[in-house]
Design an enzyme around this catalytic site. Structure first.
Site, PDB file in Angstrom:
ATOM      1  N   HIS A 150       0.818  -1.220   0.000  1.00 52.81           N
ATOM      2  CA  HIS A 150       0.000   0.000   0.000  1.00 52.81           C
ATOM      3  C   HIS A 150       0.852   1.272   0.000  1.00 52.81           C
ATOM      4  O   HIS A 150       0.362   2.344  -0.372  1.00 52.81           O
ATOM      5  CB  HIS A 150      -0.987  -0.006   1.169  1.00 52.81           C
ATOM      6  CG  HIS A 150      -0.403   0.309   2.510  1.00 52.81           C
ATOM      7  ND1 HIS A 150      -0.063  -0.665   3.428  1.00 52.81           N
ATOM      8  CD2 HIS A 150      -0.096   1.483   3.103  1.00 52.81           C
ATOM      9  CE1 HIS A 150       0.398  -0.103   4.516  1.00 52.81           C
ATOM     10  NE2 HIS A 150       0.408   1.208   4.345  1.00 52.81           N
ATOM     11  N   ASP A 180       0.205  -7.576   1.553  1.00 46.91           N
ATOM     12  CA  ASP A 180       0.623  -6.180   1.697  1.00 46.91           C
ATOM     13  C   ASP A 180       2.147  -6.046   1.737  1.00 46.91           C
ATOM     14  O   ASP A 180       2.697  -5.297   2.541  1.00 46.91           O
ATOM     15  CB  ASP A 180       0.008  -5.549   2.943  1.00 46.91           C
ATOM     16  CG  ASP A 180       0.106  -4.021   2.936  1.00 46.91           C
ATOM     17  OD1 ASP A 180       0.244  -3.451   1.836  1.00 46.91           O
ATOM     18  OD2 ASP A 180       0.070  -3.409   4.023  1.00 46.91           O
ATOM     19  N   SER A 262       4.633   2.689   7.893  1.00 43.74           N
ATOM     20  CA  SER A 262       4.336   1.496   7.105  1.00 43.74           C
ATOM     21  C   SER A 262       5.525   1.086   6.256  1.00 43.74           C
ATOM     22  O   SER A 262       6.113   1.910   5.547  1.00 43.74           O
ATOM     23  CB  SER A 262       3.132   1.748   6.196  1.00 43.74           C
ATOM     24  OG  SER A 262       1.952   1.908   6.938  1.00 43.74           O
TER      25      SER A 262
END
Length: 443
Positions: A150, A180, A262
């Site tokens: 993402h 992911d 992230s």
């Protein structure tokens, strides 16, 4: 008032005087001898009690010698005890050079800002989405970086910023939306540190860990916390549409995770990579609940991305909707789903076409409604509004169940028996699973 290690009576130097039955001599020489004897007894008792305290302290701390020079078991496996703060500093120094900031200038940003085909670095930084990454391999002059899928979503231009500020153009080697995870490639010049891969399966609840990344654009940031739960299963929406259609195994941590973290590193106090920071619970009143992808789960995915640029999974070819969700929305919207009602047969009125409602047999409350069948499912004969209730005889209650069974239990090239209802009648067919060509919403 202070309290000693022991009760006063245990180490008191007070000594009862011996009762003498004879006539007491009150001369000065006798008095001096009595005082001297009492003083010696008190002194010897004090020395003895002090020596006892010292011996106990030495025994508790594992022997004498210079502090810290004698290692003693403190963790499973006989790991040496070192000051926690020093271990955090040592681990962070080890891993920080391998953690990079990821800059993603999206296609949407390019179009909205009219940046052209070759925006300069200033334009990229002002219009980019930010994340983190970890250098995990270097070979043939190229360095490879782990990040989250993402983080590079809809990317037009991707850059990796090293700890020293050097900015490198990054190429996307591959990404996998389901887990992911993604792999980037950059020029290896000037990159000397590659992260040590740890073992997430050996983590223990309560173990201290460090999160390293680029939160809010503050690159090279560290936070520390503990493993709250080493194997948490959470539901996720792969398409970010609010519908949970996958379950992911993650490490729950209480180290601060913010936007930009992230793709960053979760490391143990040995400086070894045990997870990839991926998400947090962002809600009012919620603090200290973050999640990381276990490195043991990530490595096979990364290997596949390095070799093939993708993760090969069996493909069925369905766009679907959960029957339970449909029934709930029907109640809320007052939709008439009676199959005998002529208004549910489909009609055109004022240029608008009313879609026929699925025929739902009595007692069927869960399954998935086929919105569109393509590829293998279309070839097998599945149609719009079919209600799939089982795969190979295993009940399927939702899209999540379907995806989990498909990805975890089936292989490319295998056939799968599908049980479904069409117009209220139960039927079966077989679908020949193929390889999924590209990432898309269908299963």
């Amino acid at each position: 008032m202070t309290m000693g290690l022991f009760d006063d009576d245990f180490y008191s130097t007070r000594v009862k005087r011996r009762i003498r039955t004879g006539k007491r001599n009150n001369s000065r020489p006798f008095a001096r001898r009595g005082q001297s004897s009492t003083f010696r007894i008190a002194f010897i008792s004090s020395v003895a009690s002090s020596l006892l305290v010292v011996l106990l302290f030495v025994a508790i701390n594992g022997g004498g010698g210079e502090r810290g020079s004698e290692a003693r078991p403190a963790l499973t496996g006989g790991q040496a005890l070192v000051e926690t703060s020093e271990r955090i500093i040592s681990a962070s120094e080890k891993v920080r050079p391998a953690v990079v900031s990821i800059v993603n200038l999206t296609n949407q940003a390019m179009a909205e800002q009219d940046l052209g085909d070759n925006p300069d670095d200033g334009e990229i930084m002002n219009n980019a989405n930010l994340g983190s990454g970890v250098i995990f391999q270097k070979t043939d002059g190229k360095a490879y970086i782990i990040t989250n899928a993402h983080v590079i979503d809809d990317a037009a231009v991707v850059q990796a910023v090293l700890i020293n500020g050097d900015r490198k153009a990054a190429t996307i080697i591959g990404k996998d939306v389901v887990t992911d995870l993604a792999v980037l490639q950059v020029d290896g010049k000037g990159i000397d540190t590659v992260v040590d891969i740890g073992n997430s399966s050996k983590l223990r609840d309560g173990e201290m860990v460090i999160a390293v990344g680029n939160p809010l654009g503050f690159g090279d940031s560290l936070t520390q916390g503990i493993v709250s739960n080493k194997k948490r299963i959470i539901a996720v929406s792969l398409n970010q549409d609010g519908i949970y259609d996958w379950e992911q195994e993650v490490i729950q941590i209480d180290a601060a995770i913010n936007q930009g973290n992230s793709g960053g590193a979760l490391v143990d106090l040995n400086g070894k990579l045990v997870g990839i920071n991926s998400m947090k619970v962002a809600d009012t009143g919620v603090e200290g609940i973050g999640f990381a992808i276990p490195i043991d789960n990530a490595m096979p995915i990364l290997k596949s991305l390095m070799e093939k640029g993708k993760v090969s999974r069996p493909y069925m070819g369905l766009y679907s909707m959960d029957l339970g969700l449909y029934l709930d929305s029907s109640k809320d919207d007052g939709i008439n789903d009676d199959p005998n009602d002529e208004t549910n047969k489909g009609k055109e009125e004022d240029g608008e076409f009313e879609v026929a409602a699925p025929v739902i047999p009595d007692g069927i409350k869960s399954g998935i409604i086929v919105l569109e069948a393509v590829g293998p499912s279309l070839a097998a004969g599945l149609q719009f509004n079919d209600i799939v209730v089982a795969l190979d005889g295993k009940p399927i209650k939702s899209t999540m169940d379907l995806r989990k069974y498909l990805y975890n239990s089936k292989k490319i090239g295998e056939s799968m028996k599908v049980t479904y209802y069409r117009d209220g009648k139960k039927q079966t067919l077989e679908v020949k699973l193929t390889e999924k060509v590209e990432q898309s919403e269908e299963r």
